[in-house]
Each structure stands twice: as C-alpha cells, then as structure tokens.
Design a protein around this motif. Structure first.
Motif, PDB file in Angstrom:
ATOM      1  N   GLY A 124      35.932  32.364  27.268  1.00 44.03           N
ATOM      2  CA  GLY A 124      35.155  31.372  27.988  1.00 44.03           C
ATOM      3  C   GLY A 124      35.787  30.930  29.290  1.00 44.03           C
ATOM      4  N   LYS A 125      36.437  31.865  29.985  1.00 38.78           N
ATOM      5  CA  LYS A 125      37.117  31.528  31.233  1.00 38.78           C
ATOM      6  C   LYS A 125      36.843  32.602  32.279  1.00 38.78           C
ATOM      7  CE  LYS A 125      41.538  29.672  32.782  1.00 38.78           C
ATOM      8  NZ  LYS A 125      42.893  29.243  32.346  1.00 38.78           N
ATOM      9  N   THR A 126      36.736  32.182  33.540  1.00 43.45           N
ATOM     10  CA  THR A 126      36.480  33.109  34.635  1.00 43.45           C
ATOM     11  C   THR A 126      37.783  33.517  35.308  1.00 43.45           C
ATOM     12  OG1 THR A 126      34.293  32.171  35.043  1.00 43.45           O
ATOM     13  CG2 THR A 126      35.285  33.432  36.842  1.00 43.45           C
ATOM     14  N   PHE A 127      37.902  34.816  35.579  1.00 44.30           N
ATOM     15  CA  PHE A 127      39.096  35.364  36.228  1.00 44.30           C
ATOM     16  C   PHE A 127      38.661  36.178  37.444  1.00 44.30           C
ATOM     17  CE2 PHE A 127      40.091  34.850  31.748  1.00 44.30           C
ATOM     18  CZ  PHE A 127      41.295  34.150  31.796  1.00 44.30           C
ATOM     19  N   TYR A 128      39.557  36.240  38.426  1.00 37.62           N
ATOM     20  CA  TYR A 128      39.319  36.955  39.671  1.00 37.62           C
ATOM     21  C   TYR A 128      40.380  38.041  39.816  1.00 37.62           C
ATOM     22  CZ  TYR A 128      36.662  32.690  40.573  1.00 37.62           C
ATOM     23  OH  TYR A 128      35.784  31.636  40.475  1.00 37.62           O
ATOM     24  N   TYR A 129      39.999  39.172  40.440  1.00 35.98           N
ATOM     25  CA  TYR A 129      40.909  40.314  40.490  1.00 35.98           C
ATOM     26  C   TYR A 129      40.936  40.975  41.861  1.00 35.98           C
ATOM     27  CZ  TYR A 129      41.056  39.859  35.468  1.00 35.98           C
ATOM     28  OH  TYR A 129      41.245  39.364  34.207  1.00 35.98           O
ATOM     29  N   LEU A 130      42.128  41.481  42.198  1.00 35.63           N
ATOM     30  CA  LEU A 130      42.353  42.368  43.328  1.00 35.63           C
ATOM     31  C   LEU A 130      43.224  43.508  42.827  1.00 35.63           C
ATOM     32  CD1 LEU A 130      43.345  39.708  46.034  1.00 35.63           C
ATOM     33  CD2 LEU A 130      41.145  40.903  45.901  1.00 35.63           C
ATOM     34  N   VAL A 131      43.122  44.683  43.436  1.00 32.05           N
ATOM     35  CA  VAL A 131      44.039  45.780  43.118  1.00 32.05           C
ATOM     36  C   VAL A 131      44.562  46.379  44.419  1.00 32.05           C
ATOM     37  CG1 VAL A 131      42.857  46.338  40.953  1.00 32.05           C
ATOM     38  CG2 VAL A 131      42.268  47.588  43.031  1.00 32.05           C
ATOM     39  N   SER A 132      45.712  47.018  44.312  1.00 29.08           N
ATOM     40  CA  SER A 132      46.304  47.735  45.441  1.00 29.08           C
ATOM     41  C   SER A 132      46.938  49.005  44.914  1.00 29.08           C
ATOM     42  CB  SER A 132      47.343  46.869  46.158  1.00 29.08           C
ATOM     43  OG  SER A 132      48.435  46.592  45.285  1.00 29.08           O
TER      44      SER A 132
ATOM     45  N   ALA B 219      46.789  47.785  51.461  1.00 28.12           N
ATOM     46  CA  ALA B 219      45.943  46.598  51.508  1.00 28.12           C
ATOM     47  C   ALA B 219      45.277  46.407  50.147  1.00 28.12           C
ATOM     48  CB  ALA B 219      44.885  46.761  52.592  1.00 28.12           C
ATOM     49  N   ARG B 220      44.989  45.167  49.832  1.00 30.30           N
ATOM     50  CA  ARG B 220      44.354  44.870  48.559  1.00 30.30           C
ATOM     51  C   ARG B 220      42.841  45.098  48.650  1.00 30.30           C
ATOM     52  NH1 ARG B 220      47.582  39.304  46.782  1.00 30.30           N
ATOM     53  NH2 ARG B 220      49.690  40.184  46.958  1.00 30.30           N
ATOM     54  N   SER B 221      42.257  45.282  47.493  1.00 29.95           N
ATOM     55  CA  SER B 221      40.844  45.639  47.382  1.00 29.95           C
ATOM     56  C   SER B 221      39.930  44.455  47.660  1.00 29.95           C
ATOM     57  CB  SER B 221      40.578  46.136  45.963  1.00 29.95           C
ATOM     58  OG  SER B 221      40.676  45.041  45.055  1.00 29.95           O
ATOM     59  N   ASN B 222      38.654  44.743  47.517  1.00 31.28           N
ATOM     60  CA  ASN B 222      37.653  43.686  47.470  1.00 31.28           C
ATOM     61  C   ASN B 222      37.870  42.819  46.230  1.00 31.28           C
ATOM     62  OD1 ASN B 222      36.869  46.223  46.136  1.00 31.28           O
ATOM     63  ND2 ASN B 222      35.055  45.086  45.483  1.00 31.28           N
ATOM     64  N   LEU B 223      37.318  41.622  46.251  1.00 32.21           N
ATOM     65  CA  LEU B 223      37.467  40.670  45.154  1.00 32.21           C
ATOM     66  C   LEU B 223      36.418  40.937  44.076  1.00 32.21           C
ATOM     67  CD1 LEU B 223      38.810  37.977  44.163  1.00 32.21           C
ATOM     68  CD2 LEU B 223      36.955  36.785  45.344  1.00 32.21           C
ATOM     69  N   ALA B 224      36.843  40.857  42.810  1.00 27.30           N
ATOM     70  CA  ALA B 224      35.923  40.972  41.679  1.00 27.30           C
ATOM     71  C   ALA B 224      36.180  39.823  40.721  1.00 27.30           C
ATOM     72  CB  ALA B 224      36.095  42.309  40.974  1.00 27.30           C
ATOM     73  N   ARG B 225      35.162  39.430  39.992  1.00 26.96           N
ATOM     74  CA  ARG B 225      35.319  38.333  39.037  1.00 26.96           C
ATOM     75  C   ARG B 225      34.588  38.676  37.750  1.00 26.96           C
ATOM     76  NH1 ARG B 225      32.080  33.048  40.956  1.00 26.96           N
ATOM     77  NH2 ARG B 225      32.133  32.636  38.716  1.00 26.96           N
ATOM     78  N   ALA B 226      35.044  38.076  36.661  1.00 29.39           N
ATOM     79  CA  ALA B 226      34.396  38.265  35.365  1.00 29.39           C
ATOM     80  C   ALA B 226      34.751  37.080  34.473  1.00 29.39           C
ATOM     81  CB  ALA B 226      34.843  39.572  34.714  1.00 29.39           C
ATOM     82  N   THR B 227      33.894  36.809  33.515  1.00 30.42           N
ATOM     83  CA  THR B 227      34.083  35.685  32.598  1.00 30.42           C
ATOM     84  C   THR B 227      34.137  36.205  31.171  1.00 30.42           C
ATOM     85  OG1 THR B 227      32.888  34.212  34.101  1.00 30.42           O
ATOM     86  CG2 THR B 227      33.142  33.479  31.820  1.00 30.42           C
ATOM     87  N   THR B 228      35.148  35.807  30.440  1.00 31.35           N
ATOM     88  CA  THR B 228      35.240  36.172  29.026  1.00 31.35           C
ATOM     89  C   THR B 228      34.299  35.282  28.214  1.00 31.35           C
ATOM     90  OG1 THR B 228      37.147  34.699  28.741  1.00 31.35           O
ATOM     91  CG2 THR B 228      37.600  37.017  29.207  1.00 31.35           C
TER      92      THR B 228
END
Length: 723
Positions: A267-275, A285-294
């Motif tokens: 029940g929590k939202t997280f944001y991600y980048l990858v390189s 450089a880091r990637s575009n931003l992505a988000r997801a919620t459990t």
C-alpha cells in the motif's frame, strides 16, 4: 507482462541473437543475497587478535557499499602473538567456466576507522584453496596510493605480483591476513572483489529507458528497454518514496531487462530511476522516472503473480536463436536443456491461456522452437541432454560419454511438444506448421532402438555415436522416468511393447531390486510396491518414503495422474501421499533444520551450497535446503499446504528469495545461504502444476492426444473417478 509489445520482443531477440558478449569477469564478491553474513567466506583468528565474524563467516553490511546493496565488513584487532585471516571463496556457477583474461585483482575499499594507517591494512593473497601452502601474501598498503577515510577507493593489484597459476580456473580464494600488530581496532569495508582485464576507457553515451513499473503486494517489477553493449557491466536501480530523493537499492546483470525490488511494504507508492555502469563503474545518465504502488493481493492474484514470474524464465530468459530454455540463469548463455525446454513449452501454453502473452506471440515463438528442433542434432531421433542454441549440435556438458541421445530428456521435451500440438489446433498456416513439425519430431524418435536388444526388458537412458552404450544406465522406476516408458509405448512409429511397463519400469526382478536398494539405501519399495506407512501416510508405490518431490512432478506435467491406475495404485493418490509424507517430515523436522515447518517444506532436487543435489525426507539426504518448487509444484496434490508455503516464501523470505524470474532455486537458513540462480528444471513446474491445479489445462491437452488414448488402452489403464 500482459500483452507486451510484439515489436519490442522481436527487437530484443534479434539484438541478443546477434550479440557476442564478452566473457564474464571472475567475481569473488559483489553482493550477498542474504543479510547477516556471507556464506562463501571463512574467518579464523587466534587471541589476542580478533576478527569479527558470524559463525566463522564475514559479516555483511547493508549501510556501506560500493555497489548496492551490501559489502563485507573487516573489523579486526591485530595483536602480537595473535593472528587473524579472512577468505573469500569463489562460487562456481553451473555452466560458467570461462572468464575474461585478467590482468589485475581489483577491489573497492572503505576505511571507516580514522586511526587506521596504511601500515594497519592487512596482507592479501590469491590462490587455490586446495593448496593453502602456496599462498604468497603481499601488503595491501603497497597498492593504496593515498588512504582516504569514509570514502570508497579502488585498489588494483597486478596479477604478476602474486606467485600464482596463470590459469584463472585454478584461482578460487582471496585471503586477507593480519599485517602489523598494533593492538587497535580497525574497521574496513570490502566490495567488488574481482579479477579483471584492463578495460579500455569507453564513453557510455546511453540513457536507459524504463518501459514499465508494476506494483505487487511487497515488491515492484521494473523493466527497461533491453540494451546490448559489452561495455555495460551492471544496471543500477534507484528507489525513492517521494519522487525527489533517490537511494540506490541494487544492481542487476545486463542479461536481465528487469529488476524485482522487494520493498516489503504494502500500500505504498515508490519511484524509480535506472542507470548503466561500465567496467570502470562510471555511470550513465539516469533513465526516465517510473512509479508504482504496492497493494494487498488475493490468493488468485498471488497465483497469477507466481505463474507469470516463473514463466518469464522461458520467455524473456530463453536462448534467443532457438527460443528454448537455458539450463540455468546466470549460466552458459547458449546451452539449451532439452528437458527444461519441454517444461518451458508447457509454461508458455499456460501463460497464453492466462493472457500473460497473446496467442500470436506464442505462435511466433513455437514456430521458432519447432523449426530449430526439427533441424537440431539427434541420435536415432532422440535429443541430447544439452544442445547448442546457435548450431543445434550436442553439448557434452557432463563429459564426452554424454555426447549422444538422452531418452529421458527427450521424453520431457516430447511431453511438452505433444501438449503444444494439441493446443495449436487452429487452421492458420503457422499453427498447422507447428503441428506438422511436432509430428515429424515425435515419429522420428526410435524408442525401440533405446531398448538396445529386441527382447530386453528395460529401456536405456543414453546412447553415444562413438561410445555406444558405455553409460549402461537401465531405466527402472520409481523415479522421474515413468513418462519415458509411456511415450515409448505410445509411439506411433517406433513403439515398444506395453509389457515393458511391468518388465522394465515396474520390474520386480533382482536387477531392479538391487538398483532401488542402492539409491534408496533401504529395501523399502525395492519391489516397486512399497506398502508401508510413513508419518501416518500409506505409500503404495515408492522407494524409501517416496524420494525427492520431482518424482511426482516431471512425469506428470502433461500426464494426468488421476487417469493413471496400474496393478499397484492410482498415481494421483500415490503422488499426493508422497507430497504429504514430505510435508509431515518437514513439520516434524527430525534433523532440526532452521525454517522447516507447516509453511516451509518440499525436499527435492535443486542447486545447493556447493552444487546440485537431490534432497529427500530421510536423514542421509536432508541437508537443510528448502527448494520452493518442491511445495509449489505440488499444488495439484496439496493446495492448502502449498499456498501456505507460497505466502511464507514470498512475504517472509522474499527480500532474498524473490527475483526477476520468481523464486530463486533454493535456500538454507542453517547456513544463511540462498541460491543466486534460477534453474530451468525448477521454474516451469511451478507455473505448469499450479495451472493443472487451477484448470487442468496441461493435463487435459496431453491426455487428448490420440496416441495417449490408444496407449492407455494398450496398458489396460482406466480412469479412476475420485470421490
């Protein structure tokens, strides 16, 4: 992965197929999959010196690391008349036995204790653990130009500074040892211990692109556009809880295009980048931003999640030229395993029905698979155990005697192919072609040849074109080879007589009795029938108290045990009892292994601490190793007990056990060990047998084969209507 773009998958396969990746570096340590301590390490000390340890293993620290998520801690006191030593052992991955030519031993060093001087740094050596007397130690300080505190620095030691063999295969231990005794406490952290070449400086002008982030109950799957570039060493993953402050949580080998971030929170939202990291650990450089919620998941959603993740091994992780299953991942990147491929074929069918992929995607993959298999090298129609995915030639991975046909692996493969033939029943040209190719492969297997003699009572496992029957292994049940006998009897072109089922598979003669007694280490079940009771459960058929659980999985992925009733038992009932014996053994836990219980059970064959082993519920074959496929591939027999195990493995152990392709192969809590690989033989049975529990799909398809129906009549077996 529902309805993942066809174009993207096609591009991935073309890119991978045309890639010629570098040989891997020989890495002694990058991360420990388990918290607390690192299994592949050794610690000794004599007072008044001291080296911090957990049960003679080096501690793992998840607060200081060069690559996320952990490093090894060296906390020591070097005193006069004392000594200490720490070894990091190389863990050999199955199928990976060639490495890039190394010019140096490199490691990353973090000095936390401000009082530590260069003289206080340990000695270091590398060598072969079987030849401890040959280790030649040199001062680490000689390769630290300037000591910097609370900052990671690179230590690079030319290989010619060590008096060691030039053969990298011989080098399997890096040792740190007490140097100058000052009596003070020092704390260092060590990361990325590896043998590497002098990689050229290359500008990685690539920005990763996250394709998708999907939240599940306690983890998030992040996928990115696959990039093939030999200059990429790792993919680095960053997480944030606010979309602003990002923290590195892991690195992933570039052979994967996904990362399973086990957050442990629902029940929590997280944001991600990858390189991407290059071989000097310079970051793109880091990637575009992505988000997801459990989110909280129902039992059916958990089953979907597990089936889909395990199926990905055979979809995203397939050998690209053939579309078939690799032996293990990570592993030899072009070595197909015939039996695992048969299981994977059924997993793909289940995935198609669950709409993880489209039917057209499945058709395209099966067109590739069947075209490859029809052209691949065979031996009197039988496939070898391992096949080169590029050339289609045999790979004698287990030695030159195993350079021919493997009838058991062939039967596992054909079980899958016949199931696929029934599934692809459409009138489209591609589906017709799939069926026609499978028919030609099926009719080409000379099962009668593997009888060796016209009147022989047994089938033989192997045949070699230059060594013939040198392995001399007759197939005798009870084990995983029932499907081999049945397909040989069912064959439309090269059958063996139905009588061989009882004279060979279920034989009661002295040869069969001796065979069963030798491997079971008991006379229980040596006559095929058993008849004894174990942990309150009767066992009609089975050696010892049933053996490892893959015996009730591999032959019954397509073969419906409900409809298998011979002179001794009905095999659904028998298999269920074997699973329950295994379950009750783990609850009783006579060897007192950590973790065993009502929600952690299922002893079977899998990776182990030092290699592959088949565990079973008897003292001599119980090593404290729990293999997720044991309980999860038993869903059709023990749904409640298997669901309890699934929830425990995911919710309580997922932080080390869950990965890109679902559950890793095995773990051992006694030794704080978890496998760092997925195995082709173990991922698919989870997807397939859960599907058989949920819908009976694979059972229904295989049993609908005309040859199977006719063969069952030959055997005199009738369907048993269970109450």
């Amino acid at each position: 992965m529902k309805n993942f773009g066809l174009g993207f998958l096609a591009v991935c396969l073309v890119v991978i197929a045309n890639a010629h990746p570098r040989l891997p570096d020989k890495i002694f340590f990058d991360n420990s999959p388990m918290p607390g301590s690192y299994f592949y390490s050794e610690v000794t000390y004599t007072s008044p010196s001291f080296l911090k340890n957990k049960r003679q293993k080096l501690p793992v620290n998840d607060q200081q690391f060069f690559t996320p998520g952990n490093s090894l801690e060296l906390n020591y006191v070097s005193a006069k008349s004392g000594n200490w030593q720490a070894g990091i052992l190389f863990h050999q991955q199955r199928g990976i036995n060639e490495f890039a030519d190394a010019t140096s031993l490199t490691l990353r060093l973090y000095v936390q204790s401000g009082s530590t001087t260069k003289n206080d740094l340990p000695l270091i050596s590398i060598g072969n653990r079987k030849k401890e007397e040959t280790f030649s130690f040199i001062p680490l300080q000689n390769y630290v130009s300037r000591l910097v505190y609370n900052q990671w620095i690179t230590v690079k030691i030319p290989m010619d500074k060590f008096a060691v063999s030039a053969d990298l295969k011989e080098l399997d231990k890096v040792v740190f040892k007490q140097n100058e005794p000052d009596g003070n406490e020092h704390t260092l952290f060590i990361d990325q211990v590896e043998l590497v070449p002098d990689y050229p400086q290359v500008a990685l002008d690539i920005k990763p692109q996250i394709a998708l982030a999907v939240g599940y109950e306690k983890h998030v799957d992040i996928t990115w556009k696959f990039v093939t570039d030999d200059n990429i060493k790792y993919v680095k993953i960053y997480r944030s809880v606010d979309g602003k402050s990002f923290y590195p949580v892991g690195v992933q080998l570039p052979i994967y295009n996904r990362y399973a971030d086990f957050t442990g929170e629902t029940g929590k939202t997280f944001y991600y980048l990858v390189s991407f990291l290059d071989h000097q650990y310079k970051e793109t450089a880091r990637s575009n931003l992505a988000r997801a919620t459990t989110r909280q998941m129902t039992d059916n959603e958990l089953l979907d999640m597990v089936q889909e993740a395990h199926f990905r091994y055979y979809w995203e992780g397939a050998e690209p030229n053939s579309g078939l299953a690799l032996e293990n991942i990570p592993g030899k990147n072009n070595m197909i395993a015939a039996g695992a491929s048969g299981f994977g074929i059924m997993a793909i069918i289940a995935a198609t029905e669950r709409r993880f992929i489209t039917r057209q995607q499945a058709v395209e993959r099966f067109s590739t698979i069947t075209e490859f298999l029809e052209k691949a090298e065979k031996f009197h129609g039988a496939f070898p155990h391992f096949i080169d995915g590029v050339t289609g030639k045999v790979v004698p991975f287990f030695g030159q005697r195993d350079n021919g046909g493997d009838l058991v692996e062939t039967s596992f493969l054909l079980q899958g192919l016949l199931t696929a033939r029934q599934y692809f029943s459409g009138n489209q040209p591609q589906e017709k072609m799939i069926r026609e190719r499978i028919d030609r492969i099926w009719q080409g297997v000379e099962w009668d040849w593997y009888r060796r003699y016209p009147d022989n009572k047994y089938l033989f496992w192997h045949w070699s074109p230059d060594k013939q029957w040198i392995i001399n292994h007759q197939l005798i049940g009870w084990n995983e080879t029932m499907i081999t006998y049945l397909l040989a009897i069912f064959s439309p072109a090269h059958p063996v007589p139905a009588s061989i089922y009882y004279s060979g598979w279920a034989s009661r003669d002295s040869i069969a009795q001796k065979y069963r007694t030798n491997w079971g280490k008991t006379t229980d079940g040596s006559h095929y029938a058993n008849g004894k009771t174990y942990f309150g459960i009767p066992l009609p058929v089975g050696v010892s108290n049933g053996g490892p659980l893959f015996f009730i999985h591999y032959s019954f992925m397509g073969l419906d045990p409900h409809k298998m009733t011979d002179a001794y038992t009905n095999y659904f009932n028998n298999n269920k009892n074997i699973a329950l014996i295994n379950y009750r053994y783990c609850i009783e836990n006579p060897e007192d292994h950590d973790g065993y219980g009502m929600d952690a059970w299922g002893l079977t064959a899998s990776d182990g601490l030092w290699g592959y082993s088949a565990d079973e519920p008897v003292a001599h074959a119980d090593h404290g190793k729990i293999t997720p496929t044991g309980a999860l591939a038993s869903f059709a027999y023990t749904p409640d007990e298997s669901m309890a195990a699934l929830k425990n493995y995911y919710r309580n152990y997922g932080h080390f056990l869950w990965g890109a392709y679902g559950f890793k192969d095995a773990f051992n809590l006694d030794e704080n060990w978890c496998a760092d690989k997925f195995m082709g033989l173990n991922q698919a049975p989870v997807t397939v047998m859960i599907e058989n529990y949920r819908s009976g799909l694979l059972w229904n398809l295989f049993m609908s084969c005309p040859e199977v129906k006719e063969g069952m009549k030959k055997l005199g077996m009738e369907s048993l209507k269970l109450k």
